[in-house]
Design an enzyme around this catalytic site. Structure first.
Site, PDB file in Angstrom:
ATOM      1  N   PRO A 105      -2.002   9.162  -0.194  1.00  0.00           N
ATOM      2  CA  PRO A 105      -2.854   9.677  -1.269  1.00  0.00           C
ATOM      3  C   PRO A 105      -3.645   8.534  -1.903  1.00  0.00           C
ATOM      4  CG  PRO A 105      -0.517   9.749  -1.894  1.00  0.00           C
ATOM      5  CD  PRO A 105      -0.571   9.303  -0.479  1.00  0.00           C
ATOM      6  N   ALA A 149      -3.066   6.344  -6.102  1.00  0.00           N
ATOM      7  CA  ALA A 149      -1.683   6.662  -6.484  1.00  0.00           C
ATOM      8  C   ALA A 149      -0.842   5.404  -6.685  1.00  0.00           C
ATOM      9  CB  ALA A 149      -1.053   7.536  -5.400  1.00  0.00           C
ATOM     10  N   GLY A 150      -1.491   4.242  -6.697  1.00  0.00           N
ATOM     11  CA  GLY A 150      -0.740   2.997  -6.883  1.00  0.00           C
ATOM     12  C   GLY A 150      -0.307   2.374  -5.570  1.00  0.00           C
ATOM     13  N   LEU A 151      -0.814   2.890  -4.442  1.00  0.00           N
ATOM     14  CA  LEU A 151      -0.435   2.332  -3.135  1.00  0.00           C
ATOM     15  C   LEU A 151      -1.511   1.379  -2.596  1.00  0.00           C
ATOM     16  CD1 LEU A 151       1.116   5.535  -1.510  1.00  0.00           C
ATOM     17  CD2 LEU A 151       2.310   3.621  -2.581  1.00  0.00           C
ATOM     18  N   GLY A 152      -2.386   0.928  -3.477  1.00  0.00           N
ATOM     19  CA  GLY A 152      -3.358  -0.087  -3.079  1.00  0.00           C
ATOM     20  C   GLY A 152      -4.508   0.447  -2.252  1.00  0.00           C
ATOM     21  N   ASP A 172      -3.487  -6.991  -4.530  1.00  0.00           N
ATOM     22  CA  ASP A 172      -3.653  -5.855  -3.612  1.00  0.00           C
ATOM     23  C   ASP A 172      -4.549  -6.223  -2.429  1.00  0.00           C
ATOM     24  OD1 ASP A 172      -2.250  -4.698  -5.619  1.00  0.00           O
ATOM     25  OD2 ASP A 172      -3.592  -3.003  -5.934  1.00  0.00           O
ATOM     26  N   ALA A 213      -7.929  -1.311  -2.929  1.00  0.00           N
ATOM     27  CA  ALA A 213      -8.021  -2.618  -2.266  1.00  0.00           C
ATOM     28  C   ALA A 213      -8.194  -2.419  -0.767  1.00  0.00           C
ATOM     29  CB  ALA A 213      -6.771  -3.441  -2.549  1.00  0.00           C
TER      30      ALA A 213
HETATM   31  C1  MEV Z   1      -2.440  -2.588  -9.312  1.00  0.00           C
HETATM   32  O1  MEV Z   1      -1.916  -2.231  -8.026  1.00  0.00           O
HETATM   33  C2  MEV Z   1      -1.789  -3.839  -9.797  1.00  0.00           C
HETATM   34  C3  MEV Z   1      -2.244  -4.345 -11.150  1.00  0.00           C
HETATM   35  O2  MEV Z   1      -1.466  -5.517 -11.417  1.00  0.00           O
HETATM   36  C4  MEV Z   1      -3.705  -4.686 -11.179  1.00  0.00           C
HETATM   37  C5  MEV Z   1      -4.052  -5.911 -10.329  1.00  0.00           C
HETATM   38  O3  MEV Z   1      -3.158  -6.705  -9.994  1.00  0.00           O
HETATM   39  O4  MEV Z   1      -5.257  -6.081 -10.057  1.00  0.00           O
HETATM   40  C6  MEV Z   1      -1.966  -3.330 -12.251  1.00  0.00           C
END
Ligand code: MEV
Length: 334
Positions: free
Chosen positions: A111, A114-117, A162, A120
């Site tokens: 997804p 969702a915080g899985l990069g 990331d 990036a």
């Molecule tokens: C996001 O995956 C991680 C954060 O630390 C932002 C970043 O490092 O650029 C929240």
């Protein structure tokens, strides 16, 4: 000519948010990948199709002459991902001193947002594929640098965490500073993890800004919190080297508590984090920017129980293995 590259997603094991302020972090590439294909066009248009981002697909068209996006369907997360594509193409064009029209197609096994990069991964994939399409080659270090520049431009604040792991894969120890350290760590133990996913309500840039505001309002409290997170990453690096999973689990729990104190966790993340622990995880924490999205549980031998517990509180679990594979060129067809 058509160039296709693929890039891994990631989980932050330790240190997210603190890494934005120069503290060390540990991040791992996972076996789920995002693919970017680029194809030259005879005009100057940039057409971006993101058809498989685990949210309904969308086609957007953008040109320099008519800089507004032509959006055939509008889904916030897709539009977010498209911002990284546009900026990555602009960044590479400036670096190479050449540009051309391009069709970009993005597909993802995870997804987005969702915080899985995935942002990036989109940035790294686009930088790498567009560079090859322009008939040039850049080193991995240069690709990671341009992708980080892209993230910085889109998000305002970003660490190289990331974009580095998306480029190099494996488990990385990152310490951003004037002499930036990116160290690929040998993996001496299995890290059996379950990822729990819930709908994310905020963007990375919103959450990074939230921590920045808290840091400015309460520096005497928030600075030591960010430094403690950095100390956790240092201890975790040692624990990883000696295969000490119990210590890693305890450090994950402390790291989660500190992130929660910074206001970047959420009820859904906390529900998944605590239910995973009750189901036998050695440690669990939110991963990535937070505000919903993903958590990770370190749970050797308890993957089934932890997955069930995550599902019961409304999350979507999947197993994640650490992957050594970073950026990969899949095909170049002329
Ligand atoms: C996001 O995956 C991680 C954060 O630390 C932002 C970043 O490092 O650029 C929240």
């Amino acid at each position: 000519m058509r160039v296709t590259v693929s890039v891994p997603g990631k989980v932050s094991l330790f240190g997210e948010h603190a890494v934005v302020y120069g503290e060390p972090a540990l991040v791992a590439a996972i076996g789920k990948r995002l693919t970017v294909s680029v194809e030259g066009r005879s005009d100057k248009l940039i057409k971006i199709a993101a058809m498989d981002l685990q949210v309904p697909g969308v086609v957007l068209t953008y040109s320099e002459e008519r800089p507004e996006l032509i959006v055939e369907a509008d889904y916030g997360k897709i539009v977010g991902a498209v911002g990284y594509v546009r900026k990555a193409i602009e960044t590479v064009s400036e670096r190479l001193g050449k540009k051309g029209g391009v069709n970009v197609t993005i597909r993802s096994e995870m997804p987005v947002g969702a915080g899985l990069g995935t942002s990036a991964a989109v940035a790294v994939g686009t930088v790498a594929a567009y560079t090859l399409l322009m008939g040039e080659e850049l080193s991995l270090g240069e690709i990671a640098r341009l992708a980080h520049q892209t993230e910085l431009a889109v998000q305002g604040l970003a660490s190289p965490m990331d974009t580095s792991v998306a480029t190099y894969g494996g488990v990385l120890y990152i310490k951003p500073s004037a002499q930036q350290t990116v160290e690929k760590l040998p993996i001496n133990c299995e890290l059996p993890m379950v990822v729990g996913y819930s709908e994310r309500e905020f963007r990375t840039s919103d959450l990074v800004r939230k921590v920045k505001a808290l840091r400015e309002a309460y520096p005497e409290i928030v600075l030591p919190t960010l430094q403690s997170i950095g100390r956790i990453s240092e201890r975790a690096k040692d624990a990883l080297a000696s295969g000490d999973l119990d210590t890693l689990g305890r450090l994950m729990n402390i790291n989660h508590g500190l992130l929660d104190s910074l206001g970047v966790s959420s009820k859904s993340l906390n529900d998944m984090v605590y239910s995973a622990r009750f189901a036998g995880a050695i440690g669990s924490k939110m991963t990535g920017a937070g505000g919903g999205g993903c958590m990770i549980a370190l749970c050797p031998g308890r993957e089934v129980e932890v997955s069930t517990a995550i599902r019961i509180v409304g999350g979507m679990p999947f197993r994640a293995a650490v992957s050594d594979q970073g950026l990969r060129v899949e095909s170049i067809e002329s």
